[in-house]
Design a protein around this motif. Structure first.
Motif, PDB file in Angstrom:
ATOM      1  N   LEU A 134      53.298  57.926  45.369  1.00 39.48           N
ATOM      2  CA  LEU A 134      54.744  57.999  45.536  1.00 39.48           C
ATOM      3  C   LEU A 134      55.434  57.776  44.195  1.00 39.48           C
ATOM      4  O   LEU A 134      55.190  56.781  43.522  1.00 39.48           O
ATOM      5  CB  LEU A 134      55.192  56.938  46.540  1.00 39.48           C
ATOM      6  N   SER A 135      56.273  58.736  43.805  1.00 39.99           N
ATOM      7  CA  SER A 135      57.034  58.621  42.561  1.00 39.99           C
ATOM      8  C   SER A 135      58.480  58.990  42.832  1.00 39.99           C
ATOM      9  O   SER A 135      58.853  59.286  43.964  1.00 39.99           O
ATOM     10  CB  SER A 135      56.442  59.530  41.475  1.00 39.99           C
ATOM     11  N   THR A 136      59.271  59.001  41.793  1.00 37.57           N
ATOM     12  CA  THR A 136      60.687  59.312  41.964  1.00 37.57           C
ATOM     13  C   THR A 136      60.888  60.782  42.293  1.00 37.57           C
ATOM     14  O   THR A 136      61.456  61.122  43.320  1.00 37.57           O
ATOM     15  CB  THR A 136      61.480  58.947  40.692  1.00 37.57           C
ATOM     16  N   HIS A 137      60.417  61.678  41.418  1.00 35.58           N
ATOM     17  CA  HIS A 137      60.739  63.102  41.540  1.00 35.58           C
ATOM     18  C   HIS A 137      59.609  63.972  42.065  1.00 35.58           C
ATOM     19  O   HIS A 137      59.831  65.138  42.358  1.00 35.58           O
ATOM     20  CB  HIS A 137      61.210  63.645  40.194  1.00 35.58           C
ATOM     21  N   ASN A 138      58.403  63.439  42.154  1.00 34.19           N
ATOM     22  CA  ASN A 138      57.245  64.205  42.608  1.00 34.19           C
ATOM     23  C   ASN A 138      57.144  65.532  41.855  1.00 34.19           C
ATOM     24  O   ASN A 138      57.016  66.598  42.444  1.00 34.19           O
ATOM     25  CB  ASN A 138      57.301  64.430  44.124  1.00 34.19           C
ATOM     26  N   SER A 167      52.896  61.821  40.086  1.00 38.52           N
ATOM     27  CA  SER A 167      52.279  61.787  41.418  1.00 38.52           C
ATOM     28  C   SER A 167      51.465  63.057  41.691  1.00 38.52           C
ATOM     29  O   SER A 167      50.404  62.994  42.319  1.00 38.52           O
ATOM     30  CB  SER A 167      53.336  61.565  42.495  1.00 38.52           C
ATOM     31  N   ILE A 168      51.947  64.191  41.201  1.00 42.46           N
ATOM     32  CA  ILE A 168      51.187  65.445  41.348  1.00 42.46           C
ATOM     33  C   ILE A 168      49.886  65.344  40.562  1.00 42.46           C
ATOM     34  O   ILE A 168      48.811  65.707  41.061  1.00 42.46           O
ATOM     35  CB  ILE A 168      52.022  66.654  40.866  1.00 42.46           C
ATOM     36  N   MET A 169      49.968  64.837  39.326  1.00 42.04           N
ATOM     37  CA  MET A 169      48.751  64.680  38.520  1.00 42.04           C
ATOM     38  C   MET A 169      47.750  63.766  39.222  1.00 42.04           C
ATOM     39  O   MET A 169      46.561  64.096  39.320  1.00 42.04           O
ATOM     40  CB  MET A 169      49.087  64.116  37.138  1.00 42.04           C
ATOM     41  N   ALA A 170      48.232  62.633  39.715  1.00 42.17           N
ATOM     42  CA  ALA A 170      47.339  61.686  40.387  1.00 42.17           C
ATOM     43  C   ALA A 170      46.702  62.314  41.624  1.00 42.17           C
ATOM     44  O   ALA A 170      45.497  62.156  41.859  1.00 42.17           O
ATOM     45  CB  ALA A 170      48.108  60.418  40.756  1.00 42.17           C
ATOM     46  N   PRO A 222      46.182  73.809  40.420  1.00 37.22           N
ATOM     47  CA  PRO A 222      47.007  73.245  41.507  1.00 37.22           C
ATOM     48  C   PRO A 222      47.921  74.300  42.129  1.00 37.22           C
ATOM     49  O   PRO A 222      49.152  74.174  42.134  1.00 37.22           O
ATOM     50  CB  PRO A 222      47.793  72.148  40.793  1.00 37.22           C
ATOM     51  N   ASN A 223      47.322  75.362  42.668  1.00 40.29           N
ATOM     52  CA  ASN A 223      48.096  76.493  43.184  1.00 40.29           C
ATOM     53  C   ASN A 223      49.034  76.116  44.320  1.00 40.29           C
ATOM     54  O   ASN A 223      50.077  76.735  44.488  1.00 40.29           O
ATOM     55  CB  ASN A 223      47.151  77.603  43.642  1.00 40.29           C
ATOM     56  N   ASP A 224      48.661  75.108  45.106  1.00 36.29           N
ATOM     57  CA  ASP A 224      49.497  74.733  46.239  1.00 36.29           C
ATOM     58  C   ASP A 224      50.385  73.519  45.955  1.00 36.29           C
ATOM     59  O   ASP A 224      51.018  72.989  46.866  1.00 36.29           O
ATOM     60  CB  ASP A 224      48.637  74.486  47.478  1.00 36.29           C
ATOM     61  N   ALA A 225      50.448  73.083  44.700  1.00 32.78           N
ATOM     62  CA  ALA A 225      51.274  71.917  44.351  1.00 32.78           C
ATOM     63  C   ALA A 225      52.753  72.227  44.551  1.00 32.78           C
ATOM     64  O   ALA A 225      53.232  73.299  44.197  1.00 32.78           O
ATOM     65  CB  ALA A 225      51.025  71.520  42.897  1.00 32.78           C
ATOM     66  N   ARG A 226      53.444  71.264  45.171  1.00 34.99           N
ATOM     67  CA  ARG A 226      54.883  71.414  45.328  1.00 34.99           C
ATOM     68  C   ARG A 226      55.528  70.043  45.364  1.00 34.99           C
ATOM     69  O   ARG A 226      54.931  69.069  45.818  1.00 34.99           O
ATOM     70  CB  ARG A 226      55.241  72.222  46.564  1.00 34.99           C
ATOM     71  N   SER A 227      56.739  69.982  44.905  1.00 30.50           N
ATOM     72  CA  SER A 227      57.519  68.748  44.902  1.00 30.50           C
ATOM     73  C   SER A 227      58.159  68.592  46.277  1.00 30.50           C
ATOM     74  O   SER A 227      58.867  69.481  46.737  1.00 30.50           O
ATOM     75  CB  SER A 227      58.585  68.831  43.808  1.00 30.50           C
ATOM     76  N   LYS A 228      57.871  67.442  46.928  1.00 31.05           N
ATOM     77  CA  LYS A 228      58.394  67.248  48.281  1.00 31.05           C
ATOM     78  C   LYS A 228      58.860  65.813  48.486  1.00 31.05           C
ATOM     79  O   LYS A 228      58.448  64.902  47.779  1.00 31.05           O
ATOM     80  CB  LYS A 228      57.343  67.619  49.322  1.00 31.05           C
ATOM     81  N   SER A 286      51.027  63.585  47.685  1.00 29.36           N
ATOM     82  CA  SER A 286      52.054  62.981  46.837  1.00 29.36           C
ATOM     83  C   SER A 286      53.422  63.347  47.383  1.00 29.36           C
ATOM     84  O   SER A 286      53.586  64.342  48.081  1.00 29.36           O
ATOM     85  CB  SER A 286      51.911  63.450  45.386  1.00 29.36           C
ATOM     86  N   ALA A 287      54.389  62.506  47.038  1.00 29.66           N
ATOM     87  CA  ALA A 287      55.763  62.741  47.476  1.00 29.66           C
ATOM     88  C   ALA A 287      56.705  61.984  46.552  1.00 29.66           C
ATOM     89  O   ALA A 287      56.282  61.139  45.767  1.00 29.66           O
ATOM     90  CB  ALA A 287      55.949  62.286  48.922  1.00 29.66           C
ATOM     91  N   GLY A 288      57.987  62.293  46.674  1.00 29.92           N
ATOM     92  CA  GLY A 288      58.995  61.649  45.842  1.00 29.92           C
ATOM     93  C   GLY A 288      60.146  61.106  46.659  1.00 29.92           C
ATOM     94  O   GLY A 288      60.440  61.585  47.752  1.00 29.92           O
ATOM     95  N   LEU A 289      60.784  60.089  46.093  1.00 32.08           N
ATOM     96  CA  LEU A 289      61.972  59.525  46.726  1.00 32.08           C
ATOM     97  C   LEU A 289      63.173  60.439  46.525  1.00 32.08           C
ATOM     98  O   LEU A 289      64.038  60.535  47.386  1.00 32.08           O
ATOM     99  CB  LEU A 289      62.259  58.138  46.151  1.00 32.08           C
ATOM    100  N   GLU A 290      63.221  61.092  45.374  1.00 31.41           N
ATOM    101  CA  GLU A 290      64.288  62.047  45.048  1.00 31.41           C
ATOM    102  C   GLU A 290      63.633  63.282  44.429  1.00 31.41           C
ATOM    103  O   GLU A 290      63.738  63.514  43.228  1.00 31.41           O
ATOM    104  CB  GLU A 290      65.268  61.428  44.044  1.00 31.41           C
TER     105      GLU A 290
END
Length: 161
Positions: free
Chosen positions: A12-16, A20-23, A64-70, A39-43
């Motif tokens: 869990l990070s701020t912006h994802n 958090s994506i790297m981890a 990381p083809n399926d990586a997305r900020s959520k 992984s996910a973000g608060l904002e």
């Protein structure tokens, strides 16, 4: 004793968008199937930082083809065995009553906040990846029976660590 399921870990990070994506993707590789990562973000920013994708691809040979900020809100109702927050303000802002346990906190600076030219930014992302990788190596080195005491929904916890 070994758990019959991979341990579910949320970063869990701020912006994802970076840490958090790297981890998430580094532990997928380092854990050899022992962990299910998310992984996910608060904002959340809504997109993964391009330098995150570049470093994972070029330095770690991870696509990381399926990586997305959520948002963490997308994951409400899901069970995680371990939640790792990646910044002091994230740990303080996260509504702890939503999930338990938050068992680890790594105050990892966000490389996306670094100001500098492209080469300097890339070096900051590489440094972040290296630091996360070292922490994740230590997590992977823990005996599964020590991690396996964390209860899954409907299970009783075994002896405490």
């Amino acid at each position: 004793m070994t758990p019959s399921h991979p341990l579910r870990i949320l970063f869990l990070s701020t912006h994802n968008a970076a840490r958090s994506i790297m981890a998430e993707y580094l532990l997928r590789r380092l854990g050899h199937g022992r962990f299910e990562t998310c992984s996910a973000g608060l904002e959340p920013r809504g997109q993964v930082h391009p330098m995150t994708l570049k470093v994972l691809s070029e330095r770690y040979r991870i696509e990381p083809n399926d990586a997305r900020s959520k948002s963490w809100e997308e994951l409400q109702g899901e069970h995680f065995d371990l939640i790792i927050t990646l910044r002091d303000k994230d740990r303080e802002a996260f509504p702890r009553s939503r999930w338990e346990p938050i068992a680890a906190h790594w105050n990892q600076p966000d490389p996306a906040d670094f100001e500098g030219d492209e080469k300097q930014q890339e070096l900051r992302f590489i440094q972040t990846g290296r630091e996360l990788s070292m922490r994740l190596d230590l997590l992977c080195a823990l005996p599964m029976e020590k991690l396996g005491h964390l209860p899954h929904p409907g299970e009783q916890a075994s002896a405490p660590m």
